[in-house]
Write a protein that holds these residues in place. Sequence first.
Motif, PDB file in Angstrom:
ATOM      1  N   GLU A 192       0.892  -1.159   0.117  1.00  0.00           N
ATOM      2  CA  GLU A 192       0.082   0.132  -0.170  1.00  0.00           C
ATOM      3  C   GLU A 192       0.798   1.397   0.030  1.00  0.00           C
ATOM      4  O   GLU A 192       0.627   2.162  -0.806  1.00  0.00           O
ATOM      5  CB  GLU A 192      -1.032  -0.012   1.104  1.00  0.00           C
ATOM      6  CG  GLU A 192      -2.159   0.707   1.409  1.00  0.00           C
ATOM      7  CD  GLU A 192      -2.915   0.682  -0.083  1.00  0.00           C
ATOM      8  OE1 GLU A 192      -3.166  -0.337  -0.612  1.00  0.00           O
ATOM      9  OE2 GLU A 192      -3.330   1.893  -0.786  1.00  0.00           O
ATOM     10  N   GLU A 193       1.731   1.391   0.882  1.00  0.00           N
ATOM     11  CA  GLU A 193       2.823   2.442   0.870  1.00  0.00           C
ATOM     12  C   GLU A 193       3.757   2.547  -0.429  1.00  0.00           C
ATOM     13  O   GLU A 193       3.797   3.861  -0.836  1.00  0.00           O
ATOM     14  CB  GLU A 193       3.735   2.098   2.080  1.00  0.00           C
ATOM     15  CG  GLU A 193       4.587   3.316   2.372  1.00  0.00           C
ATOM     16  CD  GLU A 193       4.059   4.666   2.760  1.00  0.00           C
ATOM     17  OE1 GLU A 193       2.933   4.504   3.457  1.00  0.00           O
ATOM     18  OE2 GLU A 193       4.571   5.693   2.633  1.00  0.00           O
ATOM     19  N   ARG A 195       2.743   2.086  -3.343  1.00  0.00           N
ATOM     20  CA  ARG A 195       1.702   2.775  -4.389  1.00  0.00           C
ATOM     21  C   ARG A 195       1.493   4.001  -4.094  1.00  0.00           C
ATOM     22  O   ARG A 195       1.237   4.871  -5.201  1.00  0.00           O
ATOM     23  CB  ARG A 195       0.145   2.392  -4.235  1.00  0.00           C
ATOM     24  CG  ARG A 195       0.301   0.582  -4.694  1.00  0.00           C
ATOM     25  CD  ARG A 195      -1.287  -0.138  -4.062  1.00  0.00           C
ATOM     26  NE  ARG A 195      -1.953  -0.090  -5.217  1.00  0.00           N
ATOM     27  CZ  ARG A 195      -3.189  -0.704  -5.154  1.00  0.00           C
ATOM     28  NH1 ARG A 195      -3.360  -1.553  -4.030  1.00  0.00           N
ATOM     29  NH2 ARG A 195      -4.050  -0.786  -6.236  1.00  0.00           N
ATOM     30  N   GLY A 196       1.910   4.655  -3.027  1.00  0.00           N
ATOM     31  CA  GLY A 196       1.687   6.036  -2.722  1.00  0.00           C
ATOM     32  C   GLY A 196       3.126   6.679  -3.083  1.00  0.00           C
ATOM     33  O   GLY A 196       3.102   8.042  -2.598  1.00  0.00           O
ATOM     34  N   GLU A 199       3.884   9.951  -5.382  1.00  0.00           N
ATOM     35  CA  GLU A 199       3.562  11.055  -5.069  1.00  0.00           C
ATOM     36  C   GLU A 199       4.465  11.945  -3.912  1.00  0.00           C
ATOM     37  O   GLU A 199       4.621  12.982  -3.925  1.00  0.00           O
ATOM     38  CB  GLU A 199       2.003  10.823  -4.278  1.00  0.00           C
ATOM     39  CG  GLU A 199       1.163  12.404  -4.372  1.00  0.00           C
ATOM     40  CD  GLU A 199       1.307  13.156  -5.426  1.00  0.00           C
ATOM     41  OE1 GLU A 199       1.044  12.456  -6.617  1.00  0.00           O
ATOM     42  OE2 GLU A 199       1.501  14.201  -5.481  1.00  0.00           O
ATOM     43  N   LYS A 200       5.049  11.046  -3.197  1.00  0.00           N
ATOM     44  CA  LYS A 200       5.887  11.568  -2.042  1.00  0.00           C
ATOM     45  C   LYS A 200       7.198  11.832  -2.637  1.00  0.00           C
ATOM     46  O   LYS A 200       7.734  12.621  -2.283  1.00  0.00           O
ATOM     47  CB  LYS A 200       6.089  10.343  -0.820  1.00  0.00           C
ATOM     48  CG  LYS A 200       4.989  10.086  -0.191  1.00  0.00           C
ATOM     49  CD  LYS A 200       4.981   9.209   1.145  1.00  0.00           C
ATOM     50  CE  LYS A 200       3.742   9.033   1.866  1.00  0.00           C
ATOM     51  NZ  LYS A 200       4.024   8.267   3.026  1.00  0.00           N
ATOM     52  N   THR A 328       7.470   7.209   5.656  1.00  0.00           N
ATOM     53  CA  THR A 328       7.390   6.264   4.873  1.00  0.00           C
ATOM     54  C   THR A 328       7.610   4.921   5.786  1.00  0.00           C
ATOM     55  O   THR A 328       8.175   5.175   6.481  1.00  0.00           O
ATOM     56  CB  THR A 328       7.804   6.329   3.318  1.00  0.00           C
ATOM     57  OG1 THR A 328       7.213   5.168   2.602  1.00  0.00           O
ATOM     58  CG2 THR A 328       9.263   6.321   3.593  1.00  0.00           C
TER      59      THR A 328
END
Length: 369
Positions: A192-193, A195-196, A199-200, A328
């Motif tokens: 899940e992390e 996938r984000g 953006e980070k 993260t």
Amino acid sequence: TKDGYPSFMAKEIQEQPDAVRRTLQGKVDAQGRITLADTDIEADFLMGLKKVIVIACGTASYSGQIAKYAIERWARVPVEVDLAHEFRYRSPMLDQHTLVLAISQSGETMDTLMAVRYAREQGARVLAVCNTPGATIPRESDAVFYTQAGPEVAVASTKAFLTQVTAVLILALYLAQLRDVGVGAEIGDAVEELRGIPEKVKQVLASERQIKDLAGALAGAPAVLFIGRHVGYPVALEGALKLKELAYTHAEGFAAGELKHGPIALLEPGQVVVVIVPSPIGSPILHAKTMSTIQEIKARGATIIGIAEEGDSVVNTWADEVVALPPTHPLLAPLLTTVPLQLLAAHIALARGMDVDQPRNLAKSVTVE
Ligand code: F6R
């Protein structure tokens, strides 16, 4: 083309969120599980795996060091990391239960290719992690995981490295899923992390202004030290390599815990030390240890630049300057912490009047042993 950027390096650093996103594409299914359907490697072999050996050179080898932390933590398979040019000469022990991971942006690095040939002769299975479709290393390997950085033109590697890290994390999560070693919930969170992350990375790129000012102040520094723990250690090595290559500044990266075993003798007022700081929330023990290292450095009057999680109030008290990053998962941190180091090296080089795309004495792919 440079698409309006002043250099390929600037463009490739900015392309990183997309490069990582493309590398993740198709690798996570609707249920949040990793799939490697387009990588031709049998699940049976991976389930019976006894050992992983990573072979690579330079920047690619640092993504290999990150692979070691991730694969051992999540998939519980022992991992060795070797520079490709050292590998054959140490009589490595491999057999049909060994997976050799050959990481190469160009897919043409002769040292890595020779190591691939040797590994296959010894009966190991070779999976290439490569950015160049149809290159020699993937053609001579048993299977290939293509990173999707797109063509990397600047000689020093930036976006290819971030996609290599992405690829090895995907692989580590996939192995963990297959082998079902009881870290299920953590795997789900990490996917899940991941996938984000694009953006980070974009958020980290927004710190360029701050880093440019910092680079202006550091342009005359005769030497810069980089230290980190855990996955921050290979990131420190990468930060030092980028600075050497781009700015011709003497730079050294080492494990933070090694400081007291020798390098501390280098510290004096004016010496710049860049510290990759683990998250106080995700890695409290490593964070506390890094803080005592920071205090040791401070006591010798050296200048500290912290690369740290936003809101880390402890590092703020001790460091002379802090580049703040979004939080993260600890094993994903290199995807963020590397970026300010790339920007720092590039801006110091520019401030010193160097050609960041074509540093002296270097070639994009090293096709001699
Ligand atoms: C550093 C750099 C080199 C390469 C190394 C391996 O910025 O670009 O250290 O990473 O020569 O190259 P590949 O990945 O093409 O095998």
